[in-house]
Motif scaffolding. Structure first.
Motif, mmCIF file in Angstrom:
data_model
loop_
_atom_site.group_PDB
_atom_site.id
_atom_site.type_symbol
_atom_site.label_atom_id
_atom_site.label_comp_id
_atom_site.label_asym_id
_atom_site.label_seq_id
_atom_site.Cartn_x
_atom_site.Cartn_y
_atom_site.Cartn_z
ATOM 1 N N ALA A 160 46.676 38.885 -0.285
ATOM 2 C CA ALA A 160 46.943 37.755 -1.435
ATOM 3 C C ALA A 160 48.371 37.491 -1.275
ATOM 4 O O ALA A 160 49.234 38.092 -0.668
ATOM 5 N N TYR A 161 48.651 36.264 -1.962
ATOM 6 C CA TYR A 161 50.130 35.546 -1.802
ATOM 7 C C TYR A 161 51.090 36.562 -2.617
ATOM 8 O O TYR A 161 51.049 36.700 -3.681
ATOM 9 N N PRO A 162 52.094 36.807 -1.740
ATOM 10 C CA PRO A 162 53.242 37.699 -2.352
ATOM 11 C C PRO A 162 54.368 36.575 -2.757
ATOM 12 O O PRO A 162 55.275 36.396 -2.262
ATOM 13 N N GLY A 163 54.182 36.151 -4.065
ATOM 14 C CA GLY A 163 55.210 34.973 -4.652
ATOM 15 C C GLY A 163 55.323 35.373 -6.195
ATOM 16 O O GLY A 163 54.842 35.903 -6.818
ATOM 17 N N ILE A 164 56.561 34.624 -6.644
ATOM 18 C CA ILE A 164 56.914 34.725 -7.845
ATOM 19 C C ILE A 164 55.919 34.507 -8.885
ATOM 20 O O ILE A 164 55.456 35.242 -9.777
ATOM 21 N N GLU A 167 52.878 36.849 -9.235
ATOM 22 C CA GLU A 167 53.139 38.214 -9.995
ATOM 23 C C GLU A 167 53.426 37.606 -11.405
ATOM 24 O O GLU A 167 52.616 38.362 -12.194
ATOM 25 N N GLU A 168 53.669 36.588 -11.640
ATOM 26 C CA GLU A 168 54.033 36.264 -13.089
ATOM 27 C C GLU A 168 52.702 35.958 -13.705
ATOM 28 O O GLU A 168 52.412 36.358 -14.875
ATOM 29 N N ARG A 169 51.707 35.420 -13.038
ATOM 30 C CA ARG A 169 50.361 35.233 -13.533
ATOM 31 C C ARG A 169 49.369 36.484 -13.315
ATOM 32 O O ARG A 169 48.121 36.063 -13.385
ATOM 33 N N GLY A 170 50.130 37.472 -12.923
ATOM 34 C CA GLY A 170 48.946 38.664 -12.851
ATOM 35 C C GLY A 170 48.128 39.046 -11.724
ATOM 36 O O GLY A 170 46.959 39.158 -11.836
ATOM 37 N N ALA A 172 47.911 41.257 -9.498
ATOM 38 C CA ALA A 172 47.200 42.784 -9.362
ATOM 39 C C ALA A 172 45.936 42.890 -10.367
ATOM 40 O O ALA A 172 44.996 43.308 -10.167
ATOM 41 N N CYS A 173 46.246 42.171 -11.742
ATOM 42 C CA CYS A 173 45.252 42.394 -12.584
ATOM 43 C C CYS A 173 44.156 41.386 -12.309
ATOM 44 O O CYS A 173 43.050 41.841 -12.383
ATOM 45 N N ILE A 175 43.336 40.681 -9.295
ATOM 46 C CA ILE A 175 42.399 41.311 -8.282
ATOM 47 C C ILE A 175 41.641 42.458 -8.616
ATOM 48 O O ILE A 175 40.298 42.788 -8.419
ATOM 49 N N GLY A 200 44.285 44.527 -0.107
ATOM 50 C CA GLY A 200 43.795 44.265 -1.444
ATOM 51 C C GLY A 200 42.925 42.698 -1.725
ATOM 52 O O GLY A 200 42.038 42.596 -2.293
ATOM 53 N N GLY A 201 43.980 41.965 -1.105
ATOM 54 C CA GLY A 201 43.644 40.441 -1.102
ATOM 55 C C GLY A 201 42.464 40.065 -0.493
ATOM 56 O O GLY A 201 41.509 39.330 -0.963
ATOM 57 N N PHE B 208 45.360 48.800 -13.723
ATOM 58 C CA PHE B 208 45.187 47.257 -14.500
ATOM 59 C C PHE B 208 43.839 47.234 -15.424
ATOM 60 O O PHE B 208 43.661 46.012 -15.611
ATOM 61 N N ALA B 224 52.485 42.743 -5.012
ATOM 62 C CA ALA B 224 53.261 42.909 -3.614
ATOM 63 C C ALA B 224 54.638 43.549 -4.334
ATOM 64 O O ALA B 224 55.267 43.335 -5.165
ATOM 65 N N ILE B 229 58.028 40.129 -1.241
ATOM 66 C CA ILE B 229 58.233 38.706 -1.828
ATOM 67 C C ILE B 229 59.497 37.832 -1.262
ATOM 68 O O ILE B 229 59.432 36.910 -1.115
ATOM 69 N N PHE B 241 62.587 40.623 -12.811
ATOM 70 C CA PHE B 241 61.410 40.255 -12.412
ATOM 71 C C PHE B 241 60.615 41.558 -12.018
ATOM 72 O O PHE B 241 61.172 42.624 -11.189
ATOM 73 N N MET B 252 50.590 40.685 -19.824
ATOM 74 C CA MET B 252 50.095 41.356 -18.660
ATOM 75 C C MET B 252 50.006 42.800 -19.045
ATOM 76 O O MET B 252 48.993 43.663 -18.557
#
Ligand SMILES: [Zn+2]
Lengths: 316, 279
Positions: A160-164, A167-170, A172-173, A175, A200-201, B208, B224, B229, B241, B252
């Protein structure tokens, strides 16, 4: 693009080509010698490709010419209609989804999409999904459940993409929900690992009734490079990590973590996409026939059981 | 003997003792405290509110009513699926240093008189990573809680999947998710408390999926890790962050609850769910 371990084959093929053009030029018959060399090349290929190390398989799994989901969609399915969006925030180009016909049966197709070159890869983010991708996948799975269509998922992602934004848009949740939703989907689900199944992605699309893997595909908890980087603080030791991690289709079948290894044409799927698709289609049809014959309750019970049995008892 | 007085520190570390040997320095504000003193504040810095990480036993001790805890599967030993000698060594060392058998303790106990099933992960044990045994203990806790018709509270603290167990550890994500599904079908309450850190395969599975998701202030929560990141996007991450407050702001999690409030908040939520569950 070729790899070091393929060098002996290439050299032989070059010699064959040279002989052939020499024979044509001089109008002499060298067919006996040429056929002999061709047979040797075939033998050599069989030998090299049946003894690939995990790292060599990883290189084949990541080969830019390896058929991607879009290739298989056109080779295996008819009437494909792509469906977009997670009905929440956006559409993830790293996840391709839609409805199609597989040998006269309507199915839902979902999977990671990788590109063959940089331009394509930039468009689909190298097959690394954002939360929108996992939410789109879950939406399409629920839609398939409503219309009693089997779901076929294809896995081909470094992770899964590791980016800002992810993460902001969830991430982990998204997946977790995709996984949990897939596990109780009241319709048959078959997963095929096409190339690289990373972390996990990748698993998010693998909570299925059957998990099939192409002969040179890999499936791992984390990329060997990251494993080496975390455990040994040295990402350059990825090759060594790959040998330790049990990531090949053959290893995972031996541990009964997957159900079947789908053969690839000699030298890997990228040498003959049509043949790779034929072999994949044959396996898919067989497994689809098996799972669609089961009552849904039975199917769900078995799906839970397949993951439940991965307990310490397995090792005692 | 000439003694140079430090210019800024208000408290000096006890002479001749290294950090960890009875005292520690707050990583956020630099305040130095003796161990016993910090425990009085539930290991939260009284000056700046920094939440130190808690071990699983400490967590159970401050959460459950005294003497109410009864452990489940306490004798379960880790497995080494590929027989890797380096991993065997790592496990032995983790057991010795933490005094635990694995990275999670499960069981049942009471929170302000409410009977609950509980799981507490411990980040000191190979970063609280989830291998086969952690996945199994979480799954069994969900199954046994369903049998006993108890609500479940899980304190997450994990860097993700246990790499050394390969795809076996990855598959624990699916196993625990299936167990949460089955638990949810019983109409029982599952509260997930995310503590520092909750990332990777644990955050992307049972962590989650709580009916209610709480987090401790400042806890690192995400899929991640921040270093991955940073390496991927080649830029510095914004302040705050992936911290609990950031997740709360982005919708979340349900609430950020300071450690001192955690027990009463859990008790209140449990009370609101008391009575026979819908089946
Ligand atoms: Zn402080």
């Amino acid at each position: 693009m070729n790899y070091d371990f393929e060098q002996p084959i290439l050299e032989l093929e070059e010699r064959i080509a040279a002989l052939e053009s020499f024979a044509r030029e001089k109008e002499i018959d060298l067919s006996q010698e040429i056929n002999h060399l061709k047979a040797r090349a075939e033998e050599l290929k069989k030998k090299i490709y049946s003894q690939l190390s995990p790292w060599q398989k990883l290189l084949i799994a990541r080969h830019p010419a390896r058929p991607n989901l879009r290739d298989y969609v056109s080779l295996l399915f008819t009437d494909f209609f792509e469906l977009h969006g997670d009905r929440c925030a956006g559409d993830d180009p790293a996840v391709l989804g839609g409805i199609a016909r597989f040998r006269n049966r309507p199915v839902t197709v979902i999977g990671h999409l990788k590109g063959h070159d940089t331009r394509e890869n930039l468009a689909c983010n190298f097959g690394m999904a954002h939360p929108e991708g996992y939410r789109k996948a879950l939406r399409l799975m629920r839609q398939a459940e409503k219309f009693c269509r089997p779901v076929i998922t294809f896995i081909d992602t470094p992770g899964a993409y590791p980016g800002i934004g992810a993460e902001e848009r969830g991430q982990a949740c998204a997946i977790a929900r995709c996984l949990a939703g897939m596990l109780e989907l009241k319709t048959p689900v078959i997963s095929v690992i096409l190339g690289e199944g990373g972390s996990g992605g990748a698993l998010a699309f693998a909570a299925a009734d059957r998990i099939l893997m192409q002969e040179h595909a890999i499936f791992s908890v984390i990329s060997p490079e990251a494993y080496a980087s975390i455990l040994w603080q040295d990402p350059a030791r990825g090759r060594e990590a790959a040998e330790k991690m049990k990531i090949t289709a053959q290893d995972l079948l031996a541990y009964r973590l997957i159900d079947e290894v789908i053969p690839e044409p000699l030298g890997g799927a990228h040498r003959n996409a049509g043949e790779a698709a034929r072999l994949l289609g044959e396996a898919l049809e067989r497994h689809l026939n098996e799972v669609t014959g089961l009552p849904i309750r039975e199917l769900l019970a078995r799906r839970q059981e397949r993951f439940r049995r991965l307990s310490p008892r397995v090792f005692l | 003997m000439l003694r140079v007085k430090p210019r800024y520190a208000t408290v000096s570390p006890p002479a001749g003792r290294q950090e960890g040997g009875g005292w520690s320095k707050c990583p956020r504000c630099g305040e130095i405290r003796l161990d016993g003193e910090l425990e009085k504040f539930l290991k939260v810095c009284p000056k700046c509110g920094y939440h130190y990480r808690l071990g699983a036993r400490e967590r159970l001790q401050i959460t459950l009513d005294e003497g109410s805890f009864c452990e489940w599967d306490g004798d379960m030993e880790p497995v080494n699926p590929f027989g890797c000698p380096a991993y065997a060594e790592k496990l032995a060392l983790a057991q010795k240093e933490s005094g635990l058998r694995e990275a999670v303790i499960t069981g049942e106990g009471e929170i302000c008189g409410h009977r609950v099933a509980v799981a507490a992960m411990d980040s000191r044990f190979i970063m609280g990573s989830m291998g086969v045994v952690v996945g199994e203990k979480i799954t069994r806790a969900l199954e046994r809680a369903a049998e006993k018709r108890l609500p479940l509270v899980v304190f997450c603290a994990s860097g993700g999947a246990r790499m050394q167990e390969g795809v076996f550890s990855l598959m624990q994500m699916a196993k625990t998710c299936a167990a949460v599904n089955a638990f949810a079908r019983e109409g029982l309450l599952y509260i997930s408390v995310l503590t520092d850190p909750t990332t990777g395969g644990v955050s992307a599975s049972f962590a989650f999926l709580g009916d209610i998701i709480l987090a401790e202030p400042g806890a690192l929560i995400g899929f991640a890790g921040p270093r991955v990141i940073e390496q991927t996007i080649r830029q510095k991450l914004p302040e705050g962050f992936q911290r609990a407050e950031f997740l709360r702001q982005h919708g979340m999690i349900d609430e950020v609850v300071p450690r001192s409030q955690l027990k009463p908040v859990l008790a209140r939520i449990l009370a609101l769910h008391a009575g026979e569950a819908r089946v």
